[in-house]
Design an enzyme around this catalytic site. Structure first.
Site, short mmCIF file in Angstrom:
data_model
loop_
_atom_site.label_atom_id
_atom_site.label_comp_id
_atom_site.label_asym_id
_atom_site.label_seq_id
_atom_site.Cartn_x
_atom_site.Cartn_y
_atom_site.Cartn_z
N SER A 1 -32.20 -72.84 34.26
CA SER A 1 -32.03 -74.13 34.93
C SER A 1 -33.00 -74.38 36.08
O SER A 1 -33.02 -75.48 36.63
CB SER A 1 -30.59 -74.26 35.45
OG SER A 1 -29.72 -74.55 34.39
N SER B 1 -26.18 -78.16 38.87
CA SER B 1 -26.90 -77.79 37.65
C SER B 1 -26.25 -78.34 36.39
O SER B 1 -26.19 -77.67 35.35
CB SER B 1 -27.03 -76.26 37.54
OG SER B 1 -28.13 -75.91 36.72
N LYS C 1 -35.12 -77.40 35.82
CA LYS C 1 -34.62 -78.71 36.25
C LYS C 1 -35.39 -79.26 37.44
O LYS C 1 -35.33 -80.46 37.72
CB LYS C 1 -33.13 -78.63 36.60
CG LYS C 1 -32.19 -78.50 35.40
CD LYS C 1 -30.73 -78.55 35.85
CE LYS C 1 -29.74 -78.63 34.68
NZ LYS C 1 -29.40 -77.31 34.14
N LYS D 1 -32.54 -73.64 43.81
CA LYS D 1 -32.00 -73.90 42.48
C LYS D 1 -31.71 -72.58 41.77
O LYS D 1 -32.53 -71.67 41.77
CB LYS D 1 -33.02 -74.70 41.65
CG LYS D 1 -32.49 -75.16 40.31
CD LYS D 1 -31.49 -76.29 40.45
CE LYS D 1 -30.65 -76.44 39.21
NZ LYS D 1 -29.68 -75.34 39.01
#
Length: 444
Positions: A139, A194, A142, A309
């Site tokens: 992720s 997320s 992203k 993140k």
């Protein structure tokens, strides 16, 4: 009463010993391969992964599942070309650990197979390990989708949730069919929690998943990311998925030049809209709004954290991107193919950030290249925005417990333990007060 009080204290003490004195066991949700036994030690022997022989110079490690098998009729993506010269400098062509001359030893207990420590302002790479080795980003990719969306979408536009949004694989924040969401709220769900459902809703506005992935890959190349090929908008593994710790450092630095992104990654919690009854479910009722919290534990536990993140898939393992500021200096850290042992990814990031802040300001083993034609702007630092701010606290809103469990979760046991200890202290205080009251009554 005194006997009851003494007995209660003994019971509470036993509970405390059980909590604090037992052998630590990894949460199976964090590491499915971990098993427990009452007769064998649960501590897994650990050594930092060795990458000196460049095992991932062209492609990520072999997949352990079928997530990267192309659809029938689709070609198998070939590995991305390796640049003739290492992007960012010759030293970054090494596959092992790279540190400045006369630098201290690297911190211990780093399970990340590849990582890059960089200066977000100057672009200097301070230290690295297998910086251009190719791994799955999960992720953390992203970040690319967030940059594309923040550049192209109107954050005030309201969109309606779809059944397709609610049925995506992996982590979902809780978008429901018929729910109404601003693009800002979708970005909060994407970056803070997320949500793959948020990624789907955002990608739909960019022309669909294929178009969104194409834009993400075009952006990666324009930023100098030669090791990156996104296969899905959300970071779920797919054919040809690849990135590197160096490329993620490029993407994070670019994202931090967008004030709204910098604001999103340091936001602790927000209210997220509910949605109407699902017509597919008999007697379904309105789904009320709920709280979503930032899943990055570095934000709550590291002095000067700017946010970041998280990421996880079975093939990628733990991935992590974050930044922090101290004494006017902003550093970034990217981790790929890490694990929750011997310490959690955010703790590994914290140790590497401490290492970076201890280095001389001119220490460098390479540089983050600048995107061609992109004006260099920087966001106002967290220190300038809110001097004297104490460490953030994780969200405690009870509605947060209704969220689906995230595959990107990096929560440890420290938070729940604090609440248990506080509860024990309250019980002890009440018992002591009752005992004192009883003794005063007996004297009268």
């Amino acid at each position: 009463m005194r006997a009851r009080f003494t007995s209660s204290v003994a019971v509470v003490a036993a509970v405390l010993i059980g909590i604090s004195g037992g052998t630590a066991v990894a949460d199976p949700a964090d590491d499915p391969s971990t098993s427990t036994s009452t007769t064998t030690p649960t501590t897994t022997p650990f050594t930092t992964p060795n990458t000196d022989n460049c095992p991932n110079s062209s492609s990520p490690p072999k997949a352990i599942d079928l997530s990267e098998v192309p659809a029938p009729g689709d070609p198998t993506p070939q590995p991305l070309p390796i640049p003739d010269e290492p992007v960012g400098g010759d030293e970054l062509g090494d596959c092992g650990s790279v540190t400045p001359d006369s630098a201290p030893a690297l911190p211990k207990e780093i399970s990340a197979t590849a990582w890059v420590l960089s200066d977000l302002d100057s672009g200097a790479v301070l230290a690295a390990k297998d910086p251009h080795g190719r791994y799955r980003p999960a992720s953390t990719i992203k970040i690319l989708l967030a940059i594309v969306a923040l550049r192209e979408l109107d954050l005030g536009r309201v969109v309606t949730g779809t059944i397709a949004d609610s049925e995506v694989d992996g982590t979902r924040v809780g978008i429901g069919p018929g729910g109404r969401y601003t693009n800002l709220q979708l970005m909060q769900a994407l970056v803070m929690a997320s949500g793959n459902d948020a990624a789907h809703a955002i990608s739909a506005q960019l022309g669909g998943d294929e178009a969104a992935v194409r834009k993400m890959n075009d952006l990666a190349k324009s930023l100098g990311g030669m090791d990156t090929r996104a296969a899905t908008p959300s970071g779920l593994d797919g054919p040809g998925m690849s990135s590197s710790a160096y490329d993620l450092a490029l993407f994070f630095r670019e994202a931090m030049r967008i004030p709204k992104f910098a604001e999103l990654i340091r936001t602790e919690q927000v209210q997220f809209p509910g949605f109407p009854p699902d017509p597919r479910i008999p007697d379904d009722k309105d789904h009320p709004a709920f709280t979503i919290g930032n899943d990055n534990q570095l934000l709550y536990n590291y002095d000067g954290a700017l946010g970041g993140k998280t990421g996880y898939t079975d093939d990628a393992r733990q991935t992590f991107v974050a930044g922090a500021e101290r004494n006017g200096r902003r550093l970034g850290i990217t981790l790929l193919k890490a694990d929750v042992l011997p310490i959690r990814p955010w703790e590994q990031a914290a140790r590497l950030l401490d290492y970076g802040f201890s280095l001389d300001r001119d220490a460098s083993v390479g540089t983050l290249v600048e995107p061609e034609g992109t004006p260099v702007t920087t966001t106002t630092s967290r220190r300038q925005q809110s001097s004297g701010v104490t460490l953030a606290a994780p969200p405690v809103d009870a509605t947060a417990s209704r969220l689906p469990k995230s595959t990107d979760d990096d929560f440890g046991w420290a938070g729940p333990l604090v609440f248990v200890l506080l509860g024990v202290l309250v019980v002890l205080a009440l018992l002591y007060w009752a005992d004192s009251l009883n003794r005063r009554r007996n004297r009268h």
